[in-house]
Design a protein around this motif. Structure first.
Motif, PDB file in Angstrom:
ATOM      1  N   ALA A 104       0.889  -1.139  -0.015  1.00 57.52           N
ATOM      2  CA  ALA A 104       0.025   0.034  -0.077  1.00 57.52           C
ATOM      3  C   ALA A 104       1.001   1.278  -0.067  1.00 57.52           C
ATOM      4  O   ALA A 104       0.570   2.091  -0.623  1.00 57.52           O
ATOM      5  CB  ALA A 104      -1.078  -0.169   1.216  1.00 57.52           C
ATOM      6  N   HIS A 108       1.152   4.170  -2.985  1.00 57.28           N
ATOM      7  CA  HIS A 108       0.981   5.867  -2.613  1.00 57.28           C
ATOM      8  C   HIS A 108       2.186   6.612  -3.268  1.00 57.28           C
ATOM      9  O   HIS A 108       2.043   7.469  -3.716  1.00 57.28           O
ATOM     10  CB  HIS A 108       0.874   5.828  -1.201  1.00 57.28           C
ATOM     11  CG  HIS A 108      -0.817   5.785  -0.578  1.00 57.28           C
ATOM     12  ND1 HIS A 108      -1.250   6.835  -0.179  1.00 57.28           N
ATOM     13  CD2 HIS A 108      -1.200   4.553  -0.284  1.00 57.28           C
ATOM     14  CE1 HIS A 108      -2.464   6.286   0.073  1.00 57.28           C
ATOM     15  NE2 HIS A 108      -2.496   4.896   0.186  1.00 57.28           N
ATOM     16  N   ASP A 159      -6.460  11.599  -0.020  1.00 55.77           N
ATOM     17  CA  ASP A 159      -5.277  11.146  -0.494  1.00 55.77           C
ATOM     18  C   ASP A 159      -4.727  12.041  -1.700  1.00 55.77           C
ATOM     19  O   ASP A 159      -3.824  12.279  -1.891  1.00 55.77           O
ATOM     20  CB  ASP A 159      -5.224   9.764  -1.153  1.00 55.77           C
ATOM     21  CG  ASP A 159      -5.227   8.752  -0.061  1.00 55.77           C
ATOM     22  OD1 ASP A 159      -5.201   9.030   1.163  1.00 55.77           O
ATOM     23  OD2 ASP A 159      -6.037   7.470  -0.176  1.00 55.77           O
ATOM     24  N   ARG A 173      -9.209   8.631  -3.871  1.00 58.54           N
ATOM     25  CA  ARG A 173      -8.583   7.713  -2.798  1.00 58.54           C
ATOM     26  C   ARG A 173      -7.577   6.999  -3.641  1.00 58.54           C
ATOM     27  O   ARG A 173      -7.835   6.215  -4.677  1.00 58.54           O
ATOM     28  CB  ARG A 173      -9.607   6.893  -2.233  1.00 58.54           C
ATOM     29  CG  ARG A 173     -10.492   7.650  -1.442  1.00 58.54           C
ATOM     30  CD  ARG A 173      -9.981   8.144  -0.019  1.00 58.54           C
ATOM     31  NE  ARG A 173      -9.591   6.960   0.953  1.00 58.54           N
ATOM     32  CZ  ARG A 173      -8.837   7.143   1.955  1.00 58.54           C
ATOM     33  NH1 ARG A 173      -8.517   8.431   2.251  1.00 58.54           N
ATOM     34  NH2 ARG A 173      -8.612   6.082   2.774  1.00 58.54           N
ATOM     35  N   LYS A 175      -5.808   3.336  -3.761  1.00 53.57           N
ATOM     36  CA  LYS A 175      -5.815   1.939  -3.095  1.00 53.57           C
ATOM     37  C   LYS A 175      -5.098   0.917  -3.835  1.00 53.57           C
ATOM     38  O   LYS A 175      -5.018   1.021  -5.261  1.00 53.57           O
ATOM     39  CB  LYS A 175      -7.248   1.382  -3.255  1.00 53.57           C
ATOM     40  CG  LYS A 175      -8.238   2.459  -2.163  1.00 53.57           C
ATOM     41  CD  LYS A 175      -7.948   1.935  -0.843  1.00 53.57           C
ATOM     42  CE  LYS A 175      -8.791   2.938   0.188  1.00 53.57           C
ATOM     43  NZ  LYS A 175      -8.293   2.867   1.428  1.00 53.57           N
ATOM     44  N   THR A 177      -5.398  -2.112  -4.880  1.00 54.33           N
ATOM     45  CA  THR A 177      -6.195  -3.386  -5.250  1.00 54.33           C
ATOM     46  C   THR A 177      -6.752  -3.065  -6.546  1.00 54.33           C
ATOM     47  O   THR A 177      -6.663  -1.933  -7.142  1.00 54.33           O
ATOM     48  CB  THR A 177      -7.378  -3.345  -4.252  1.00 54.33           C
ATOM     49  OG1 THR A 177      -8.437  -4.275  -4.502  1.00 54.33           O
ATOM     50  CG2 THR A 177      -8.099  -1.916  -4.375  1.00 54.33           C
ATOM     51  N   LEU A 180     -12.639  -2.462  -6.427  1.00 55.53           N
ATOM     52  CA  LEU A 180     -13.327  -1.817  -5.578  1.00 55.53           C
ATOM     53  C   LEU A 180     -14.196  -2.437  -4.602  1.00 55.53           C
ATOM     54  O   LEU A 180     -14.906  -3.354  -4.821  1.00 55.53           O
ATOM     55  CB  LEU A 180     -14.015  -0.409  -6.251  1.00 55.53           C
ATOM     56  CG  LEU A 180     -13.112   0.404  -7.305  1.00 55.53           C
ATOM     57  CD1 LEU A 180     -13.881   1.459  -7.783  1.00 55.53           C
ATOM     58  CD2 LEU A 180     -11.850   0.770  -6.493  1.00 55.53           C
ATOM     59  N   HIS A 184     -14.678   1.357   0.311  1.00 59.04           N
ATOM     60  CA  HIS A 184     -13.854   2.592  -0.368  1.00 59.04           C
ATOM     61  C   HIS A 184     -14.929   3.819  -0.857  1.00 59.04           C
ATOM     62  O   HIS A 184     -14.452   4.682  -0.786  1.00 59.04           O
ATOM     63  CB  HIS A 184     -13.296   1.938  -1.605  1.00 59.04           C
ATOM     64  CG  HIS A 184     -12.436   0.915  -1.481  1.00 59.04           C
ATOM     65  ND1 HIS A 184     -11.946   0.068  -2.284  1.00 59.04           N
ATOM     66  CD2 HIS A 184     -11.588   0.659  -0.281  1.00 59.04           C
ATOM     67  CE1 HIS A 184     -10.950  -0.802  -1.986  1.00 59.04           C
ATOM     68  NE2 HIS A 184     -10.900  -0.630  -0.561  1.00 59.04           N
ATOM     69  N   VAL A 207     -11.431   6.382  -7.151  1.00 59.70           N
ATOM     70  CA  VAL A 207     -10.592   5.600  -6.758  1.00 59.70           C
ATOM     71  C   VAL A 207      -9.329   5.338  -7.680  1.00 59.70           C
ATOM     72  O   VAL A 207      -9.773   5.101  -8.871  1.00 59.70           O
ATOM     73  CB  VAL A 207     -11.109   4.467  -6.178  1.00 59.70           C
ATOM     74  CG1 VAL A 207     -10.103   3.621  -5.288  1.00 59.70           C
ATOM     75  CG2 VAL A 207     -12.186   4.421  -5.200  1.00 59.70           C
ATOM     76  N   CYS A 209      -6.760   3.093  -8.531  1.00 53.60           N
ATOM     77  CA  CYS A 209      -6.418   1.678  -7.922  1.00 53.60           C
ATOM     78  C   CYS A 209      -5.457   1.250  -9.235  1.00 53.60           C
ATOM     79  O   CYS A 209      -5.345   1.686 -10.278  1.00 53.60           O
ATOM     80  CB  CYS A 209      -7.675   0.758  -7.750  1.00 53.60           C
ATOM     81  SG  CYS A 209      -8.696   0.673  -9.371  1.00 53.60           S
TER      82      CYS A 209
END
Length: 322
Positions: A104, A108, A159, A173, A175, A177, A180, A184, A207, A209
């Protein structure tokens, strides 16, 4: 003239002498006793009012400003279980810190490298300092990472905020992954509610992702943006009643009564589960699979149960001696 300096025979009271000599002469001649000299009062150090010792018998009221504020994570705890939020506000555990070396944390960092001109608000600032720096960054920067926003005590740290060419902000956001989940969208709904009420309604919400089509030898980017603006806006419209209910629960002095169940382990395991349920009950699986049902039945009956075909499988693997 006598020894006191007077020409007559009357005793010399020393009235024409200095004050100190006159006092000594009057005392020696049987006059009034000398008054006690005033001693200067010692000067005590000035302590601040909050550091002074309270009076005995006075009931002290401890201010709890922390109960009047909620973060996004605390709001999510309250939606999962009000008792968890009530316990977390009065007996907080060690906060979770994102590990930059974890998957994670690496996602980021990759998201930050996608926008090299972005401004990141440090996490170690006080809340007031973070608000000031966030306002300054949002006034000039195109991308802001982890800005601080607040409305009526509800605090968030999104984020990513990206300024769109057509105007407005994209709320995102990050994530690690490819799929979803409902949690989330719930997190985005809380951030959408705060930004809208604060006068900064986001134009897009989604998101960032991992892309399923990403390959290291191709030009496909690692992260993709999934727009969920309509669903998030619908969820954000249902938050005000839940927020008022959670604040009423936090104002109570006694813990609310909440039964244990599946929500104690989903979407994340509650750190106060052992305080609400015995260890044997807290560790029971809650699924409906045959293994979970067999596990619960074995604990309830207090005996060992074996799935059919286990002996044949052990004999096939050559582990029957165990």
């Amino acid at each position: 003239m006598g020894p006191g300096g007077s020409s007559s025979g009357s005793p010399d009271l020393g009235l024409d002498r200095p004050r100190s000599t006159a006092r000594a002469s009057a005392h020696a001649c049987g006059g009034l006793p000398l008054p006690a000299r005033r001693r200067p009062k010692p000067t005590l150090p000035a302590y601040p009012r909050e550091a002074r010792r309270p009076r005995l018998g006075r009931r002290l009221r401890i201010p709890r400003p922390v109960l009047r504020t909620l973060s996004r994570s605390e709001m999510m705890w309250g939606l999962q279980c009000p008792l968890r939020l009530w316990r977390a506000k009065r007996a907080p555990r060690v906060p979770h810190v994102l590990d930059l070396h974890s998957p994670a944390g690496q996602i980021h960092e990759h998201a930050r490298r996608m926008f090299p001109d972005g401004v990141r608000i440090p996490q170690d600032l006080s809340w007031e300092e973070a608000l000031v720096q966030s306002a300054q960054a949002m006034a000039t920067a195109r991308v802001v990472f982890r800005p601080a926003l607040e409305f009526e005590g509800l605090r968030i740290r999104p984020d990513l905020l990206l300024r769109l060419p057509k105007g407005g902000w994209r709320l995102g956001r990050v994530k690690a992954t490819t799929k979803l989940r409902a949690i989330h969208l719930q997190e985005l709904a809380i951030e959408h509610h705060v930004m809208t009420q604060a006068g900064i309604p986001p134009a897009e919400v989604g998101v960032l992702c991992i892309s399923r089509r990403y390959r290291a030898d191709k030009d496909e980017p690692l992260l993709r943006f999934v727009d969920r603006s309509a669903k998030v806006a619908a969820l954000a419209a249902t938050l005000p009643p839940d927020l008022d209910r959670l604040r009423d629960i936090l104002a109570q002095e006694s813990a609310p009564e909440e039964p244990t169940g599946r929500r104690c382990r989903w979407p994340r395991r509650c750190p106060y589960l052992e305080d609400c349920a015995p260890p044997s009950e807290a560790e029971l699986p809650t699924g409906e699979s045959p293994q979970a049902q067999l596990h619960r039945r074995a604990v309830e009956q207090g005996c060992l149960m074996v799935l059919p075909g286990l002996l044949e499988r052990l004999e096939h693997d050559g582990r029957t001696s165990y």
